[in-house]
Each structure stands twice: as structure tokens, then as C-alpha cells.
Design a protein around this motif. Structure first.
Motif, PDB file in Angstrom:
ATOM      1  N   PHE A 138       0.607  -1.355   0.029  1.00 30.51           N
ATOM      2  CA  PHE A 138      -0.211  -0.078   0.278  1.00 30.51           C
ATOM      3  C   PHE A 138       0.987   1.348   0.046  1.00 30.51           C
ATOM      4  O   PHE A 138       2.291   0.645   0.283  1.00 30.51           O
ATOM      5  N   PHE A 139       0.218   2.338  -0.316  1.00 28.43           N
ATOM      6  CA  PHE A 139       1.051   4.164  -0.340  1.00 28.43           C
ATOM      7  C   PHE A 139       0.253   4.671  -0.076  1.00 28.43           C
ATOM      8  O   PHE A 139      -1.448   4.822   0.238  1.00 28.43           O
ATOM      9  N   ARG A 140       0.795   5.853   0.883  1.00 26.30           N
ATOM     10  CA  ARG A 140       0.537   6.739   1.687  1.00 26.30           C
ATOM     11  C   ARG A 140       0.638   8.422   0.817  1.00 26.30           C
ATOM     12  O   ARG A 140       2.029   8.587   0.458  1.00 26.30           O
ATOM     13  N   LYS A 141       0.110   8.943  -0.092  1.00 24.94           N
ATOM     14  CA  LYS A 141       0.829  10.339  -0.808  1.00 24.94           C
ATOM     15  C   LYS A 141       0.103  11.346   0.142  1.00 24.94           C
ATOM     16  O   LYS A 141      -1.109  11.564  -0.003  1.00 24.94           O
ATOM     17  N   ASP A 142       1.127  12.179   0.742  1.00 23.97           N
ATOM     18  CA  ASP A 142       0.979  13.117   1.102  1.00 23.97           C
ATOM     19  C   ASP A 142       1.170  14.688   0.308  1.00 23.97           C
ATOM     20  O   ASP A 142       1.825  14.605  -0.066  1.00 23.97           O
ATOM     21  N   TYR A 143      -0.166  15.838   0.892  1.00 30.13           N
ATOM     22  CA  TYR A 143       0.262  17.066   0.085  1.00 30.13           C
ATOM     23  C   TYR A 143       0.069  18.344   0.485  1.00 30.13           C
ATOM     24  O   TYR A 143      -1.383  17.884   1.028  1.00 30.13           O
ATOM     25  N   CYS A 144       0.088  19.472   0.887  1.00 22.61           N
ATOM     26  CA  CYS A 144      -0.391  20.816   1.008  1.00 22.61           C
ATOM     27  C   CYS A 144      -1.248  21.681  -0.321  1.00 22.61           C
ATOM     28  O   CYS A 144       0.281  22.034  -0.553  1.00 22.61           O
ATOM     29  N   ASP A 145      -1.315  21.368  -0.685  1.00 24.87           N
ATOM     30  CA  ASP A 145      -1.875  22.297  -1.882  1.00 24.87           C
ATOM     31  C   ASP A 145      -0.166  23.553  -1.651  1.00 24.87           C
ATOM     32  O   ASP A 145      -0.928  24.664  -0.423  1.00 24.87           O
ATOM     33  N   GLY A 146      -0.641  23.891  -2.701  1.00 29.12           N
ATOM     34  CA  GLY A 146       1.176  25.311  -2.384  1.00 29.12           C
ATOM     35  C   GLY A 146       2.289  25.260  -1.653  1.00 29.12           C
ATOM     36  O   GLY A 146       3.090  25.762  -1.421  1.00 29.12           O
ATOM     37  N   ASN A 147       2.461  23.938  -1.018  1.00 32.58           N
ATOM     38  CA  ASN A 147       3.636  23.648  -0.545  1.00 32.58           C
ATOM     39  C   ASN A 147       4.841  23.674  -1.287  1.00 32.58           C
ATOM     40  O   ASN A 147       4.570  22.650  -2.347  1.00 32.58           O
ATOM     41  N   ILE A 148       5.976  24.249  -1.211  1.00 32.32           N
ATOM     42  CA  ILE A 148       6.848  24.440  -2.100  1.00 32.32           C
ATOM     43  C   ILE A 148       7.843  24.319  -1.478  1.00 32.32           C
ATOM     44  O   ILE A 148       8.616  24.768  -1.028  1.00 32.32           O
ATOM     45  N   GLN A 149       9.270  23.308  -2.224  1.00 32.82           N
ATOM     46  CA  GLN A 149       9.761  22.984  -1.459  1.00 32.82           C
ATOM     47  C   GLN A 149      11.188  23.076  -2.148  1.00 32.82           C
ATOM     48  O   GLN A 149      10.693  22.581  -3.425  1.00 32.82           O
ATOM     49  N   MET A 150      12.609  22.808  -1.810  1.00 35.47           N
ATOM     50  CA  MET A 150      13.072  22.815  -2.668  1.00 35.47           C
ATOM     51  C   MET A 150      14.954  21.682  -1.897  1.00 35.47           C
ATOM     52  O   MET A 150      14.815  22.207  -1.259  1.00 35.47           O
ATOM     53  N   PHE A 151      15.582  21.809  -2.960  1.00 32.76           N
ATOM     54  CA  PHE A 151      16.327  20.330  -2.504  1.00 32.76           C
ATOM     55  C   PHE A 151      17.674  20.956  -3.280  1.00 32.76           C
ATOM     56  O   PHE A 151      17.163  21.046  -4.234  1.00 32.76           O
ATOM     57  N   THR A 152      18.686  20.242  -2.375  1.00 35.10           N
ATOM     58  CA  THR A 152      19.973  19.641  -3.077  1.00 35.10           C
ATOM     59  C   THR A 152      20.233  18.535  -3.434  1.00 35.10           C
ATOM     60  O   THR A 152      20.643  17.721  -1.594  1.00 35.10           O
ATOM     61  N   MET A 153      20.377  18.215  -4.230  1.00 33.53           N
ATOM     62  CA  MET A 153      20.292  16.945  -4.751  1.00 33.53           C
ATOM     63  C   MET A 153      22.355  16.034  -4.551  1.00 33.53           C
ATOM     64  O   MET A 153      22.950  16.836  -4.846  1.00 33.53           O
ATOM     65  N   PRO A 154      22.348  15.110  -4.532  1.00 35.73           N
ATOM     66  CA  PRO A 154      23.877  14.119  -4.105  1.00 35.73           C
ATOM     67  C   PRO A 154      24.882  14.317  -4.914  1.00 35.73           C
ATOM     68  O   PRO A 154      25.547  14.854  -4.790  1.00 35.73           O
ATOM     69  N   ASP A 155      24.454  14.977  -6.277  1.00 35.35           N
ATOM     70  CA  ASP A 155      25.443  15.697  -7.736  1.00 35.35           C
ATOM     71  C   ASP A 155      25.732  16.888  -6.828  1.00 35.35           C
ATOM     72  O   ASP A 155      26.714  17.370  -7.807  1.00 35.35           O
ATOM     73  N   GLY A 156      24.899  17.431  -6.095  1.00 34.03           N
ATOM     74  CA  GLY A 156      25.047  19.134  -6.273  1.00 34.03           C
ATOM     75  C   GLY A 156      24.317  19.923  -7.356  1.00 34.03           C
ATOM     76  O   GLY A 156      24.263  21.071  -6.673  1.00 34.03           O
ATOM     77  N   LYS A 157      23.073  19.154  -7.539  1.00 35.91           N
ATOM     78  CA  LYS A 157      21.773  19.964  -8.575  1.00 35.91           C
ATOM     79  C   LYS A 157      20.933  19.878  -7.302  1.00 35.91           C
ATOM     80  O   LYS A 157      20.526  19.122  -6.387  1.00 35.91           O
ATOM     81  N   TRP A 158      20.032  21.737  -7.700  1.00 36.35           N
ATOM     82  CA  TRP A 158      18.710  21.804  -7.251  1.00 36.35           C
ATOM     83  C   TRP A 158      17.767  21.085  -7.839  1.00 36.35           C
ATOM     84  O   TRP A 158      17.860  20.637  -9.102  1.00 36.35           O
ATOM     85  N   CYS A 159      16.855  20.648  -6.734  1.00 36.79           N
ATOM     86  CA  CYS A 159      15.845  20.622  -7.392  1.00 36.79           C
ATOM     87  C   CYS A 159      14.238  20.897  -6.565  1.00 36.79           C
ATOM     88  O   CYS A 159      14.328  21.343  -5.014  1.00 36.79           O
ATOM     89  N   THR A 160      13.425  21.332  -7.336  1.00 37.84           N
ATOM     90  CA  THR A 160      11.993  21.436  -6.626  1.00 37.84           C
ATOM     91  C   THR A 160      10.468  21.507  -7.078  1.00 37.84           C
ATOM     92  O   THR A 160      10.931  20.600  -8.274  1.00 37.84           O
ATOM     93  N   SER A 161       9.999  21.329  -6.064  1.00 30.44           N
ATOM     94  CA  SER A 161       8.294  21.058  -7.159  1.00 30.44           C
ATOM     95  C   SER A 161       8.029  22.274  -7.219  1.00 30.44           C
ATOM     96  O   SER A 161       8.026  23.537  -7.410  1.00 30.44           O
ATOM     97  N   THR A 162       7.198  21.825  -8.674  1.00 31.88           N
ATOM     98  CA  THR A 162       6.947  22.456  -9.827  1.00 31.88           C
ATOM     99  C   THR A 162       5.776  23.472  -9.193  1.00 31.88           C
ATOM    100  O   THR A 162       5.494  25.085  -9.540  1.00 31.88           O
ATOM    101  N   SER A 163       4.429  23.130  -8.213  1.00 27.23           N
ATOM    102  CA  SER A 163       3.446  23.973  -7.484  1.00 27.23           C
ATOM    103  C   SER A 163       3.245  23.266  -6.011  1.00 27.23           C
ATOM    104  O   SER A 163       3.699  23.956  -5.121  1.00 27.23           O
TER     105      SER A 163
END
Length: 209
Positions: A45-70
């Protein structure tokens, strides 16, 4: 302000920048589910969590950045290895994390054995015990959601609810709160939330390369 935004944009281009939406998250979770379906007796089974409009940004293992679109989506997939061991793998807008092995607690084992209760139990929407004729400005409606999908062999079903439906955060008491919090689904949800919180705090989620 425009210069700052322009510099930020150039910086993101320079270091590498990825943006992924819900469709991306759903696609990598679907791949995992297809993998689990190949098991002889699939139970997951899986659980998906989200809050509308919550944007997060991360530094990836290779040093690049990643963020959620919206909106940032996190998905936690659970599957049984045997009667005592379960695997957990996290997915989000920026990819997948390494699977974690964990012992199946007595509470979780009890809930998962009561599959029919999970299937028939429904979270009712927030309903105030009184109707406020001047409700404007008195309510703070949460936009955080939980979505579940269960696959027990050929028995597949989905559940969803808003976190707001479980509490009494409005002006008047939620008459459905007691019913909602008595459900096996919510018992499982609380167990998962405790696990996720513990793993987050202890730095147990590691991104896959």
C-alpha cells in the motif's frame, strides 16, 4: 527585486535545476507498484501526502537543485517481505529514496489484518455542530491531504481524506471527529506518521543516486 530574481535564475541554470510535478511522482510510484505486482503474493500500500501550494527545494546528491513545480508531494510505499519484516520506500518530486527495512509492529499488524475495516471505513467531511450564519473569517480550512491505495492480492481499493476532517480546528465542534478517528484507516495513518517523523528526525531517508 527584478535584478535579484534574474540573478537567482542565472544561478539555478548554472548549478543545474530540476522541476517536477505530480505526474512525475505518480509515474515513478507506478513503476514501483508494477515491480511489486510481479511478486507471487503482492501485498502493499502507499500513502501520498501533500498540502496545496507547499513548494519545497532540495540539494541533490550530485549538487544540483530540485524543486516541486507547484505543490510538493511525498509518497510512502510499504510492502511485506515476510510476516515480520516490511519495507518502506519514499518518493517525491525529486525522485526516489533507498528502501528501509522495519519490523511490523503489533498495532500495524492488527490493522493490516482487518482488511475489510480498511475497505469499508469512510472518513466523513468536517461538519460543525452548529451552522454559523456569520462564518466568514471564523474558519481556517486546512488544505493538507492524504491519499491511500491498498493492494492485497486482487483486492485493490483507494481512500482519501483531508487532515482538517479529523480535528476540531473550527469555531464549532466537528461532529464527525470521533467517528473519523475511530477508523482503522486513521489508526494506520497515525502509525505511519510516527514512523515517518522518526525516520526524518534521525536522517534515515537517503536519496538514491
Amino acid at each position: 527585486m527584478k535584478k535579484t530574481l534574474l540573478l537567482f535564475t542565472f544561478f539555478m541554470i548554472a548549478v543545474g535545476f530540476a522541476q517536477n510535478d505530480e505526474a512525475y511522482v505518480d509515474s515513478i510510484v507506478a513503476q514501483k507498484m508494477a515491480e511489486l505486482e510481479l511478486q507471487q503474493n503482492p501485498e502493499y500500500f502507499f500513502r501520498k501526502d501533500y498540502c496545496d501550494g507547499n513548494i519545497q527545494m532540495f540539494t541533490m546528491p550530485d549538487g544540483k537543485w530540485c524543486t516541486s513545480t507547484s505543490t510538493y508531494y511525498s509518497v510512502y510505499v510499504f510492502w511485506k517481505e515476510d510476516d515480520k519484516i516490511m519495507k518502506l520506500q519514499k518518493f517525491d518530486n525529486c525522485g526516489s529514496f533507498k528502501p528501509i527495512s522495519l519490523g511490523i509492529s503489533k498495532d500495524m499488524s492488527k490493522v493490516l489484518k482487518n482488511k475489510n475495516a480498511l475497505k469499508i471505513g469512510e472518513v466523513k467531511p468536517y461538519e460543525g455542530e452548529k451552522v454559523d450564519t456569520n462564518a466568514f473569517g471564523n474558519m481556517s480550512v486546512s488544505s493538507c491531504h492524504k491519499e491511500y491505495k491498498f493492494a492485497f492480492g486482487r483486492d485493490v481499493f483507494e481512500k482519501s481524506f483531508k487532515e482538517y476532517d479529523l480535528g476540531n480546528d473550527s469555531k464549532y465542534k466537528n461532529v464527525n471527529a470521533e467517528h473519523n478517528n475511530s477508523l482503522e484507516l486513521i489508526a494506520l495513518d497515525k502509525e505511519i506518521s510516527e514512523l515517518v517523523k522518526k525516520f526524518d528526525e534521525n536522517g534515515k531517508f537517503f536519496r538514491e543516486d
